[in-house]
Write a protein that holds these residues in place. Structure first.
Motif, short mmCIF file in Angstrom:
data_model
loop_
_atom_site.label_atom_id
_atom_site.label_comp_id
_atom_site.label_asym_id
_atom_site.label_seq_id
_atom_site.Cartn_x
_atom_site.Cartn_y
_atom_site.Cartn_z
N ILE A 273 -27.64 -42.39 -0.33
CA ILE A 273 -26.24 -42.65 -0.69
C ILE A 273 -26.05 -44.16 -0.85
N ARG A 274 -25.53 -44.56 -2.00
CA ARG A 274 -25.31 -45.98 -2.31
C ARG A 274 -23.85 -46.38 -2.17
N GLN A 275 -22.95 -45.39 -2.29
CA GLN A 275 -21.53 -45.70 -2.33
C GLN A 275 -20.72 -44.52 -1.81
N ILE A 276 -19.61 -44.83 -1.14
CA ILE A 276 -18.61 -43.84 -0.75
C ILE A 276 -17.33 -44.24 -1.47
N ALA A 277 -16.68 -43.27 -2.13
CA ALA A 277 -15.51 -43.60 -2.95
C ALA A 277 -14.32 -42.72 -2.58
N TYR A 278 -13.16 -43.35 -2.58
CA TYR A 278 -11.90 -42.69 -2.25
C TYR A 278 -10.96 -42.78 -3.45
N TYR A 279 -10.29 -41.68 -3.71
CA TYR A 279 -9.26 -41.67 -4.74
C TYR A 279 -7.95 -42.09 -4.08
N THR A 280 -7.18 -42.95 -4.75
CA THR A 280 -5.93 -43.47 -4.20
C THR A 280 -4.97 -43.81 -5.32
N PRO A 281 -3.68 -43.71 -5.10
CA PRO A 281 -2.73 -44.12 -6.14
C PRO A 281 -2.70 -45.64 -6.36
N ASP A 282 -3.13 -46.43 -5.36
CA ASP A 282 -3.05 -47.89 -5.46
C ASP A 282 -4.33 -48.51 -4.90
N ILE A 283 -5.21 -48.96 -5.79
CA ILE A 283 -6.51 -49.47 -5.33
C ILE A 283 -6.38 -50.76 -4.53
N ASP A 284 -5.43 -51.61 -4.88
CA ASP A 284 -5.26 -52.87 -4.14
C ASP A 284 -4.80 -52.61 -2.72
N GLN A 285 -3.78 -51.78 -2.58
CA GLN A 285 -3.25 -51.45 -1.25
C GLN A 285 -4.33 -50.78 -0.40
N ALA A 286 -5.08 -49.86 -0.98
CA ALA A 286 -6.13 -49.17 -0.23
C ALA A 286 -7.23 -50.13 0.20
N ALA A 287 -7.63 -51.03 -0.71
CA ALA A 287 -8.68 -52.00 -0.38
C ALA A 287 -8.23 -52.95 0.73
N LEU A 288 -6.99 -53.43 0.64
CA LEU A 288 -6.47 -54.33 1.69
C LEU A 288 -6.38 -53.62 3.04
N ALA A 289 -5.92 -52.37 3.05
CA ALA A 289 -5.81 -51.62 4.30
C ALA A 289 -7.20 -51.35 4.90
N HIS A 290 -8.15 -50.99 4.06
CA HIS A 290 -9.51 -50.73 4.54
C HIS A 290 -10.14 -52.00 5.08
N SER A 291 -9.94 -53.11 4.38
CA SER A 291 -10.47 -54.38 4.83
C SER A 291 -9.90 -54.77 6.18
N ALA A 292 -8.58 -54.60 6.34
CA ALA A 292 -7.93 -54.95 7.61
C ALA A 292 -8.42 -54.05 8.75
N ALA A 293 -8.63 -52.78 8.47
CA ALA A 293 -9.04 -51.84 9.52
C ALA A 293 -10.52 -51.90 9.85
N PHE A 294 -11.37 -52.15 8.81
CA PHE A 294 -12.81 -52.01 9.02
C PHE A 294 -13.63 -53.25 8.66
N GLY A 295 -12.98 -54.31 8.18
CA GLY A 295 -13.69 -55.53 7.83
C GLY A 295 -14.47 -55.46 6.53
N SER A 296 -14.22 -54.47 5.72
CA SER A 296 -14.92 -54.34 4.43
C SER A 296 -14.40 -55.37 3.44
#
Length: 175
Positions: A8-31
């Motif tokens: 597995i090279r990538q895990i992908a999530y579908y979301t209505p807002d990619i920026d909001q999802a990326a910021l939330a994931h980064s804040a929660a998990f350091g990604s």
């Protein structure tokens, strides 16, 4: 971790807002940081045997040893995204990605394992990708693409940007 013998090279999530999802994931998990491609231009897209427009955007970041992607679809047409998330505002795990040696043979092998082709598309950059419907067996799609030099270079760039990243400039536009 592997799917059908491919790492597995990538895990992908579908979301209505990619920026909001990326910021939330980064804040929660350091990604991150996340690199966005908006309205990714395609030369073709075929969903379940019928050509359709697939207008989508993605944000790509590093999450430990794996890339994480957040994707959204802008148009309402049929797609592997709409197969899983037909309702506006819905989202969740969409696919896991693997590199394959050759697309047609890999699609046939996945189909033999009960994961039929849902969608196959080609970007203007020349990247051919396919979504295999593994919802009955895994609960999500599997995305495959040939891991050529350009694609491996993109994955390396995202991974290298995460090394020593201080959390600044978490969303970076590409294209």
């Amino acid at each position: 971790m592997q799917i059908a013998g491919y790492p597995i090279r990538q895990i992908a999530y579908y979301t209505p807002d990619i920026d909001q999802a990326a910021l939330a994931h980064s804040a929660a998990f350091g990604s991150g940081p996340f690199f966005t491609l908006r309205h990714i231009p395609l030369t073709r897209s075929v969903h379940r045997g019928v050509s359709h427009t697939f207008d989508h955007s993605s944000a790509y970041g590093q999450w430990g040893d794996v890339m994480v992607e957040f994707l959204t679809q802008h148009n309402g047409g049929p797609s592997a995204c709409r197969d899983m998330y037909p309702a506006a505002g819905a989202g969740g795990l969409h696919h896991m990605s693997v590199f394959v040696e050759e697309m047609d043979g890999a699609i046939a092998r996945f189909e033999e394992k009960g994961m039929p082709l849902a969608q196959r598309s080609t970007t203007e950059f020349g990247t051919d990708f396919a979504f295999l419907d593994a919802t009955d067996t895994l609960g999500h799609m599997v995305e495959i693409y040939e891991g050529g030099e350009s694609l491996r270079g993109f994955y390396a760039m995202v991974r290298e940007a995460a090394e020593g990243w201080d959390g600044s400039d978490p969303i970076r536009e590409l294209g």
